[in-house]
Design a protein around this motif. Structure first.
Motif, short mmCIF file in Angstrom:
data_model
loop_
_atom_site.label_atom_id
_atom_site.label_comp_id
_atom_site.label_asym_id
_atom_site.label_seq_id
_atom_site.Cartn_x
_atom_site.Cartn_y
_atom_site.Cartn_z
N GLU A 15 56.88 29.44 34.17
CA GLU A 15 56.94 30.57 33.24
C GLU A 15 55.65 31.40 33.25
OE1 GLU A 15 55.75 26.89 30.85
OE2 GLU A 15 57.28 27.33 32.35
N ASP A 16 54.60 30.91 33.90
CA ASP A 16 53.33 31.62 33.98
C ASP A 16 53.14 32.29 35.34
OD1 ASP A 16 50.81 32.48 33.01
OD2 ASP A 16 49.81 30.69 33.77
N ARG A 17 54.10 32.15 36.23
CA ARG A 17 53.97 32.65 37.61
C ARG A 17 53.67 34.15 37.67
NH1 ARG A 17 56.36 30.93 42.86
NH2 ARG A 17 56.52 32.79 44.14
N GLU A 18 54.43 34.96 36.96
CA GLU A 18 54.25 36.41 37.03
C GLU A 18 52.87 36.82 36.52
OE1 GLU A 18 55.04 40.22 38.08
OE2 GLU A 18 56.23 38.45 38.57
N ARG A 19 52.45 36.25 35.40
CA ARG A 19 51.13 36.58 34.85
C ARG A 19 50.03 36.12 35.80
NH1 ARG A 19 50.04 40.33 32.18
NH2 ARG A 19 48.50 40.59 33.78
N PHE A 20 50.22 34.95 36.43
CA PHE A 20 49.26 34.41 37.40
C PHE A 20 49.08 35.38 38.57
CE2 PHE A 20 48.38 31.74 41.16
CZ PHE A 20 47.29 31.00 40.73
N ILE A 21 50.18 35.91 39.08
CA ILE A 21 50.13 36.86 40.20
C ILE A 21 49.36 38.10 39.78
CG2 ILE A 21 51.51 38.40 41.65
CD1 ILE A 21 53.67 36.12 41.63
N LYS A 22 49.70 38.66 38.64
CA LYS A 22 49.03 39.87 38.16
C LYS A 22 47.55 39.62 37.87
CE LYS A 22 53.17 41.97 36.28
NZ LYS A 22 53.30 43.20 37.00
N ASP A 23 47.23 38.47 37.29
CA ASP A 23 45.84 38.13 37.01
C ASP A 23 45.03 38.02 38.30
OD1 ASP A 23 46.38 38.08 34.30
OD2 ASP A 23 46.31 35.89 34.14
N ASN A 24 45.61 37.42 39.34
CA ASN A 24 44.91 37.30 40.60
C ASN A 24 44.71 38.66 41.26
OD1 ASN A 24 44.22 34.51 41.89
ND2 ASN A 24 45.95 34.19 40.53
N TRP A 29 44.43 41.50 39.73
CA TRP A 29 43.40 42.16 38.94
C TRP A 29 42.02 41.63 39.33
CZ3 TRP A 29 39.54 40.51 35.78
CH2 TRP A 29 38.85 41.50 35.08
N ALA A 30 41.89 40.30 39.44
CA ALA A 30 40.60 39.69 39.75
C ALA A 30 40.10 40.13 41.13
CB ALA A 30 40.70 38.17 39.69
N PHE A 31 40.97 40.18 42.12
CA PHE A 31 40.57 40.62 43.46
C PHE A 31 40.19 42.10 43.44
CE2 PHE A 31 42.24 36.67 44.98
CZ PHE A 31 41.66 36.48 46.22
N ARG A 32 40.99 42.93 42.76
CA ARG A 32 40.70 44.36 42.68
C ARG A 32 39.37 44.60 41.97
NH1 ARG A 32 45.24 45.72 40.75
NH2 ARG A 32 44.66 45.70 38.57
N TYR A 33 39.18 43.95 40.85
CA TYR A 33 37.93 44.10 40.08
C TYR A 33 36.73 43.67 40.93
CZ TYR A 33 34.33 43.46 36.59
OH TYR A 33 33.15 43.52 35.90
N GLU A 66 48.19 46.39 49.79
CA GLU A 66 49.46 46.88 49.25
C GLU A 66 49.15 47.89 48.14
OE1 GLU A 66 51.76 44.40 46.12
OE2 GLU A 66 52.68 43.93 48.06
N GLY A 67 49.41 49.16 48.39
CA GLY A 67 49.14 50.17 47.37
C GLY A 67 47.70 50.12 46.93
N ASN A 68 47.47 49.88 45.65
CA ASN A 68 46.12 49.79 45.10
C ASN A 68 45.66 48.35 44.96
OD1 ASN A 68 45.79 52.56 44.83
ND2 ASN A 68 46.82 52.58 42.85
N GLU A 69 46.32 47.43 45.61
CA GLU A 69 45.98 46.01 45.47
C GLU A 69 45.18 45.53 46.67
OE1 GLU A 69 46.31 44.60 42.74
OE2 GLU A 69 47.85 45.81 41.78
N ILE A 70 44.12 44.80 46.39
CA ILE A 70 43.31 44.19 47.44
C ILE A 70 44.09 43.05 48.10
CG2 ILE A 70 41.22 42.81 47.87
CD1 ILE A 70 40.60 45.72 47.32
N ILE A 71 44.83 42.32 47.28
CA ILE A 71 45.64 41.21 47.78
C ILE A 71 47.10 41.48 47.43
CG2 ILE A 71 45.21 39.81 45.72
CD1 ILE A 71 45.30 37.33 47.59
#
Length: 76
Positions: A10-19, A21-25, A40-45
């Motif tokens: 149930e935490d998979r989607e948030r985990f993906i988004k958090d990662n 964000w962390a890579f982009r930041y 991918e787009g504006n994503e580092i990972i």
């Protein structure tokens, strides 16, 4: 206290988004501007990269003092 807790489905989607964000930041903080290293787009990972890590390995959330910390941790 720091703990590694196995990623829950149930935490998979948030985990993906958090990662993502962390890579982009981290990349933008380090390099100070966008560059051609985006997967991918504006994503580092890319989402697929993180999903492959989760699906082919064991993913953990980092918890500190009872709260989620950081973008997560993935171990093959």
């Amino acid at each position: 206290m720091v703990e590694l807790i196995l990623l829950q489905p149930e935490d998979r989607e948030r985990f993906i988004k958090d990662n993502q964000w962390a890579f982009r930041y981290g990349a933008l903080a380090e390099f100070g501007k966008r560059n051609d290293q985006f997967e991918e787009g504006n994503e580092i990972i890319a989402r697929q990269t993180i999903e492959n890590c989760i699906d082919q390995g064991t993913a953990y959330r980092i918890w500190q003092n009872g709260q989620k910390a950081g973008g997560g941790r993935c171990k093959y």
